[in-house]
Design a protein around this motif. Sequence first.
Motif, PDB file in Angstrom:
ATOM      1  N   ASP A 161       0.816  -1.128   0.017  1.00  0.00           N
ATOM      2  CA  ASP A 161      -0.043  -0.080  -0.080  1.00  0.00           C
ATOM      3  C   ASP A 161       0.825   1.417   0.031  1.00  0.00           C
ATOM      4  OD1 ASP A 161       0.825  -0.435   2.466  1.00  0.00           O
ATOM      5  OD2 ASP A 161      -0.675   0.271   3.467  1.00  0.00           O
ATOM      6  N   ILE A 162       1.679   1.464  -1.203  1.00  0.00           N
ATOM      7  CA  ILE A 162       2.429   2.441  -1.296  1.00  0.00           C
ATOM      8  C   ILE A 162       2.002   3.701  -2.293  1.00  0.00           C
ATOM      9  CG2 ILE A 162       4.400   1.412  -0.539  1.00  0.00           C
ATOM     10  CD1 ILE A 162       5.243   1.177  -3.240  1.00  0.00           C
ATOM     11  N   THR A 163       2.358   4.760  -2.149  1.00  0.00           N
ATOM     12  CA  THR A 163       1.744   5.986  -3.136  1.00  0.00           C
ATOM     13  C   THR A 163       2.883   5.905  -4.205  1.00  0.00           C
ATOM     14  OG1 THR A 163       0.602   6.908  -1.379  1.00  0.00           O
ATOM     15  CG2 THR A 163       1.084   8.219  -3.464  1.00  0.00           C
ATOM     16  N   ILE A 164       2.759   5.622  -5.256  1.00  0.00           N
ATOM     17  CA  ILE A 164       3.740   5.684  -6.509  1.00  0.00           C
ATOM     18  C   ILE A 164       3.557   7.019  -7.143  1.00  0.00           C
ATOM     19  CG2 ILE A 164       4.372   4.704  -8.727  1.00  0.00           C
ATOM     20  CD1 ILE A 164       3.191   2.296  -7.780  1.00  0.00           C
ATOM     21  N   SER A 165       4.546   7.842  -7.305  1.00  0.00           N
ATOM     22  CA  SER A 165       4.593   9.066  -7.915  1.00  0.00           C
ATOM     23  C   SER A 165       5.576   8.939  -9.116  1.00  0.00           C
ATOM     24  CB  SER A 165       5.366  10.104  -7.016  1.00  0.00           C
ATOM     25  OG  SER A 165       4.645  10.379  -5.990  1.00  0.00           O
ATOM     26  N   PRO A 166       4.886   8.418 -10.345  1.00  0.00           N
ATOM     27  CA  PRO A 166       5.492   8.133 -11.652  1.00  0.00           C
ATOM     28  C   PRO A 166       6.080   9.324 -12.194  1.00  0.00           C
ATOM     29  CG  PRO A 166       2.991   7.954 -11.930  1.00  0.00           C
ATOM     30  CD  PRO A 166       3.383   8.242 -10.524  1.00  0.00           C
ATOM     31  N   GLU A 167       5.822  10.583 -11.849  1.00  0.00           N
ATOM     32  CA  GLU A 167       6.388  11.618 -12.378  1.00  0.00           C
ATOM     33  C   GLU A 167       7.562  11.934 -11.883  1.00  0.00           C
ATOM     34  OE1 GLU A 167       4.262  13.347  -8.752  1.00  0.00           O
ATOM     35  OE2 GLU A 167       4.037  12.001 -10.284  1.00  0.00           O
ATOM     36  N   TYR A 168       8.222  11.168 -10.835  1.00  0.00           N
ATOM     37  CA  TYR A 168       9.545  11.406 -10.573  1.00  0.00           C
ATOM     38  C   TYR A 168      10.427   9.948 -11.061  1.00  0.00           C
ATOM     39  CZ  TYR A 168       8.653  15.516  -8.072  1.00  0.00           C
ATOM     40  OH  TYR A 168       8.395  16.874  -7.681  1.00  0.00           O
ATOM     41  N   VAL A 169      11.494   9.989 -11.304  1.00  0.00           N
ATOM     42  CA  VAL A 169      12.475   8.901 -11.665  1.00  0.00           C
ATOM     43  C   VAL A 169      13.912   8.970 -11.252  1.00  0.00           C
ATOM     44  CG1 VAL A 169      13.319   7.256 -13.473  1.00  0.00           C
ATOM     45  CG2 VAL A 169      10.903   8.140 -13.782  1.00  0.00           C
ATOM     46  N   ILE A 170      14.325   8.134 -10.261  1.00  0.00           N
ATOM     47  CA  ILE A 170      15.480   8.073 -10.046  1.00  0.00           C
ATOM     48  C   ILE A 170      16.469   7.109 -10.884  1.00  0.00           C
ATOM     49  CG2 ILE A 170      17.411   7.936  -8.048  1.00  0.00           C
ATOM     50  CD1 ILE A 170      14.922   8.744  -6.300  1.00  0.00           C
ATOM     51  N   SER A 171      17.814   7.546 -11.381  1.00  0.00           N
ATOM     52  CA  SER A 171      18.343   6.683 -12.322  1.00  0.00           C
ATOM     53  C   SER A 171      19.700   6.608 -11.755  1.00  0.00           C
ATOM     54  CB  SER A 171      18.559   6.603 -13.695  1.00  0.00           C
ATOM     55  OG  SER A 171      17.158   6.763 -14.329  1.00  0.00           O
ATOM     56  N   ILE A 172      20.252   5.497 -11.403  1.00  0.00           N
ATOM     57  CA  ILE A 172      21.700   5.487 -10.904  1.00  0.00           C
ATOM     58  C   ILE A 172      22.722   4.558 -11.650  1.00  0.00           C
ATOM     59  CG2 ILE A 172      23.158   4.702  -8.907  1.00  0.00           C
ATOM     60  CD1 ILE A 172      20.671   4.983  -7.023  1.00  0.00           C
ATOM     61  N   ASP A 173      23.523   5.372 -12.009  1.00  0.00           N
ATOM     62  CA  ASP A 173      24.653   4.597 -12.921  1.00  0.00           C
ATOM     63  C   ASP A 173      25.817   4.174 -12.015  1.00  0.00           C
ATOM     64  OD1 ASP A 173      27.016   4.271 -14.535  1.00  0.00           O
ATOM     65  OD2 ASP A 173      26.336   5.349 -16.118  1.00  0.00           O
ATOM     66  N   LEU A 176      28.604   2.588 -12.610  1.00  0.00           N
ATOM     67  CA  LEU A 176      29.715   2.589 -13.213  1.00  0.00           C
ATOM     68  C   LEU A 176      30.261   4.012 -12.991  1.00  0.00           C
ATOM     69  CD1 LEU A 176      29.481   0.836 -16.469  1.00  0.00           C
ATOM     70  CD2 LEU A 176      30.345  -0.172 -14.102  1.00  0.00           C
ATOM     71  N   THR A 177      29.543   5.267 -13.109  1.00  0.00           N
ATOM     72  CA  THR A 177      30.012   6.403 -13.077  1.00  0.00           C
ATOM     73  C   THR A 177      29.628   6.883 -11.631  1.00  0.00           C
ATOM     74  OG1 THR A 177      28.256   7.435 -13.871  1.00  0.00           O
ATOM     75  CG2 THR A 177      29.782   7.011 -15.483  1.00  0.00           C
ATOM     76  N   LEU A 178      29.074   6.471 -10.821  1.00  0.00           N
ATOM     77  CA  LEU A 178      28.604   6.767  -9.392  1.00  0.00           C
ATOM     78  C   LEU A 178      27.991   8.150  -9.543  1.00  0.00           C
ATOM     79  CD1 LEU A 178      31.889   5.591  -7.656  1.00  0.00           C
ATOM     80  CD2 LEU A 178      29.692   4.148  -7.892  1.00  0.00           C
ATOM     81  N   GLN A 179      26.737   8.094 -10.238  1.00  0.00           N
ATOM     82  CA  GLN A 179      25.880   9.081 -10.499  1.00  0.00           C
ATOM     83  C   GLN A 179      24.314   8.989 -10.476  1.00  0.00           C
ATOM     84  OE1 GLN A 179      26.821  12.773 -10.970  1.00  0.00           O
ATOM     85  NE2 GLN A 179      28.754  11.834 -10.016  1.00  0.00           N
ATOM     86  N   LEU A 180      23.938   9.848  -9.431  1.00  0.00           N
ATOM     87  CA  LEU A 180      22.231   9.512  -9.500  1.00  0.00           C
ATOM     88  C   LEU A 180      21.461  10.720 -10.382  1.00  0.00           C
ATOM     89  CD1 LEU A 180      20.476   8.878  -6.355  1.00  0.00           C
ATOM     90  CD2 LEU A 180      19.668  10.846  -7.785  1.00  0.00           C
ATOM     91  N   SER A 181      20.749  10.514 -11.253  1.00  0.00           N
ATOM     92  CA  SER A 181      20.165  11.424 -12.017  1.00  0.00           C
ATOM     93  C   SER A 181      18.478  11.485 -11.459  1.00  0.00           C
ATOM     94  CB  SER A 181      20.237  11.126 -13.430  1.00  0.00           C
ATOM     95  OG  SER A 181      19.328  11.842 -14.102  1.00  0.00           O
ATOM     96  N   LEU A 182      18.054  12.817 -10.935  1.00  0.00           N
ATOM     97  CA  LEU A 182      16.731  12.805 -10.898  1.00  0.00           C
ATOM     98  C   LEU A 182      15.863  13.483 -11.875  1.00  0.00           C
ATOM     99  CD1 LEU A 182      14.372  12.585  -8.701  1.00  0.00           C
ATOM    100  CD2 LEU A 182      15.258  14.746  -7.817  1.00  0.00           C
ATOM    101  N   SER A 183      15.164  12.831 -12.330  1.00  0.00           N
ATOM    102  CA  SER A 183      14.219  13.268 -13.485  1.00  0.00           C
ATOM    103  C   SER A 183      12.644  13.570 -13.036  1.00  0.00           C
ATOM    104  CB  SER A 183      14.249  12.525 -14.712  1.00  0.00           C
ATOM    105  OG  SER A 183      15.059  12.394 -15.372  1.00  0.00           O
ATOM    106  N   GLN A 184      12.018  14.663 -13.473  1.00  0.00           N
ATOM    107  CA  GLN A 184      10.402  14.801 -13.187  1.00  0.00           C
ATOM    108  C   GLN A 184       9.795  14.997 -14.654  1.00  0.00           C
ATOM    109  OE1 GLN A 184       9.331  18.624 -11.078  1.00  0.00           O
ATOM    110  NE2 GLN A 184       7.651  17.535 -10.412  1.00  0.00           N
ATOM    111  N   PHE A 185       8.875  14.246 -14.992  1.00  0.00           N
ATOM    112  CA  PHE A 185       8.165  14.074 -16.266  1.00  0.00           C
ATOM    113  C   PHE A 185       9.160  13.969 -17.383  1.00  0.00           C
ATOM    114  CE2 PHE A 185       5.338  16.597 -13.077  1.00  0.00           C
ATOM    115  CZ  PHE A 185       3.977  15.494 -13.443  1.00  0.00           C
TER     116      PHE A 185
END
Length: 146
Positions: A65-77, A79-88
């Motif tokens: 029972d979690i609320t999902i916010s698909p407009e936000y996506v977190i991607s982690i590379d 190999l390069t040790l970078q987190l990318s945060l995207s909205q829409f």
Amino acid sequence: MEGPDVQYVQKRLKELGFYTGPVNGVYGPETRAAVLRAQQSFGLTPDGIVGPDTYNALGLSPTDDITISPEYVISIDTLTLQLSLSQFGRQIGNFPVAVGTPNTPTPLGDWKIIQKTKNPGGPFGARWMKLNCTWGGYPTHELEHF
């Protein structure tokens, strides 16, 4: 070690009758002894580590029972040790990150955040989050709030 993940394990160990101490989120001698008793009871190697097999044997699982916010996506590379945060679909932030260790490798795949805690204390930094990995959960944290 201490934090929300330990508290979650302590609560479940208490429900199963392996733990009688306080549910305080501190992985101390009482918690370790309870984990060892549970591992022995379930026929697992008693090492005191709550890895995937122990986690599953305890019946711990991500909440549905979690609320999902698909407009936000977190991607982690990893190999390069970078987190990318995207909205829409538009990148709104990029941050350096660390990844798991050989004993607790970073899970690869698409996961949802199922638990979040602000300022959990100890070594967990400003935010603590749990991902809904196949084996029941993977904790992640950030040192500074982005």
